[in-house]
Design an enzyme around this catalytic site. Structure first.
Site, short mmCIF file in Angstrom:
data_model
loop_
_atom_site.label_atom_id
_atom_site.label_comp_id
_atom_site.label_asym_id
_atom_site.label_seq_id
_atom_site.Cartn_x
_atom_site.Cartn_y
_atom_site.Cartn_z
N GLU A 148 -46.73 40.99 -10.10
CA GLU A 148 -47.92 40.28 -8.97
C GLU A 148 -48.27 39.43 -10.47
OE1 GLU A 148 -50.19 42.41 -6.37
OE2 GLU A 148 -48.22 42.23 -5.46
N GLU A 265 -40.68 44.92 -0.18
CA GLU A 265 -41.59 45.54 0.12
C GLU A 265 -42.34 44.89 2.09
OE1 GLU A 265 -45.53 45.72 -1.85
OE2 GLU A 265 -44.35 45.94 -3.57
#
Ligand code: 9MR
Length: 358
Positions: A148, A265
């Site tokens: 991220e 995810e």
């Protein structure tokens, strides 16, 4: 012999197992890996949960225990027992393991603010990566090296997120992390992992551009990066903005850089769906099926992981609480480890997936 009532749930799980192979087998037939994020200490303490992993998954990723804070709670003190347990579990059940994650701005070392500064940040980061990735050398299928790091909303021209690492080390911290991870574990496929890239919205398009720019610049500098991780935290309501051709075009561009793609995810929030279980399960299953059908058209996609396996343990229970308070139904198995329409949807997608080399 008359069976005791208490024996029945156990038998029904057994019957289910006998009749129907796990998702891992359907995935394997398509040349794919299927797995899920595993919670600690649940994997150790809940035998049904462990059995469900063994049955369904051929890859596992620790949900939290390899993040910076949990794995290095004090400077130079590492806590490997939970991830070691998971690595042994994987070996026993013939499944691969992913590492998540070496560098992130969340769940950081609790001592970061008092100990780390511009003078020692590089040393601490290097030692962390060498120690953690080195511990599992040769045993990880892949590592989320940096997580991220892109966030165009922060306003930088390069689209990078303004994190403590960026502030202390500059944008080069990303390259440094990949190089360290490669020297610690030359066989692991090193991955850049991110979220918020699934929909046809201007914000997500800007983020896709920024991620591609980062990946391209790493490849141009010969940084050892092998894969891109698409988190795919989906939401039933937001999914109206999904367009298969946008996703596929993005994956094509990532693949053209010579990178593999993992769906890392996947889950589908059900906050805005009505309580009715059959209706809700069908709607969630449709999102799984639509998304994965589109994603698996891209041959570079080699693995699919859901962020959890059962509705009994999911971060969405806390983060996406339903207005009525009814429990969320967001993953392939229900709270009793029974297979849901989402499980059937994933199975159908694997059966129909264009075959690829593992
Ligand atoms: O599922 C994880 C949850 O238990 C933690 O509290 C949370 C901390 O931020 O992280 C969750 O996992 C995240 C993952 O590591 C990175 N992508 C987003 C996931 C969901 O927030």
């Amino acid at each position: 012999m008359v069976l005791q009532a208490a024996a029945w749930p156990c038998l029904s799980v057994l019957a289910q197992t006998r009749q129907e192979p796990g998702l891992r087998e359907y995935a394997a037939k398509a040349g794919l890996l299927y797995g899920a994020a595993a919670a600690w200490p649940v994997l150790r303490d809940d035998a049904d949960y462990a059995a469900a992993f063994a049955r369904e998954c051929n890859i596992l990723v620790p949900e939290n225990v390899l993040k910076m804070g949990p794995v290095q709670p004090s400077p130079g003190v590492f806590r490997f027992e939970p991830a070691d347990f998971m690595a042994d579990f994987c070996r026993q059940h013939n499944m691969r393991m992913r590492g998540h994650t070496l560098v992130w701005h969340t769940q950081m070392w609790p001592w970061f603010k008092t100990e780390v500064n511009a003078g020692n940040a590089k040393k601490y980061l290097e030692e962390h990566i060498l120690t953690v990735a080195g511990r599992y050398r040769g045993r990880m299928h892949s590592w989320d090296v940096v997580n991220e790091a892109v966030h165009p909303r922060d306003g930088r021209e390069d689209g990078l997120r303004v994190t403590p690492w960026l502030e202390l080390l500059g944008p080069g911290y990303i390259e440094l992390a990949f190089r360290m991870a490669h020297s610690a574990d030359p066989d692991a496929r090193l991955t850049y992992n991110d979220y918020g890239l699934d929909y046809d919205t201007p914000e997500q398009e800007a983020k896709r551009r920024a991620v591609l720019r980062l990946l391209r610049s790493l490849k141009e500098r010969d940084v050892p990066i092998h894969a891109f991780g698409m988190q795919a935290h989906l939401d039933w309501a937001a999914f109206r903005n999904f367009k298969a051709d946008i996703l596929q075009a993005f994956f094509r561009e990532v693949a053209s850089l010579g990178l593999e793609i993992y769906i890392t995810e996947l889950d589908v929030a059900d906050r805005e769906l009505p309580d009715d279980i059959a209706e809700r399960d069908e709607a969630i299953a449709r999102v799984y099926e639509t998304y994965l059908t589109a994603a698996l058209q891209e041959p570079a996609v080699k693995a699919v992981l859901t962020w959890g396996l059962t509705d009994k343990y999911t971060w969405l229970a806390g983060r996406q609480r339903r207005p009525s308070g009814t429990p969320v139904r967001v993953l392939p198995l229900d709270r009793d480890f029974q297979r849901k329409p989402a499980w059937q949807a994933i199975r159908r997608v694997f059966l129909a997936a264009p075959p690829r080399k593992a």
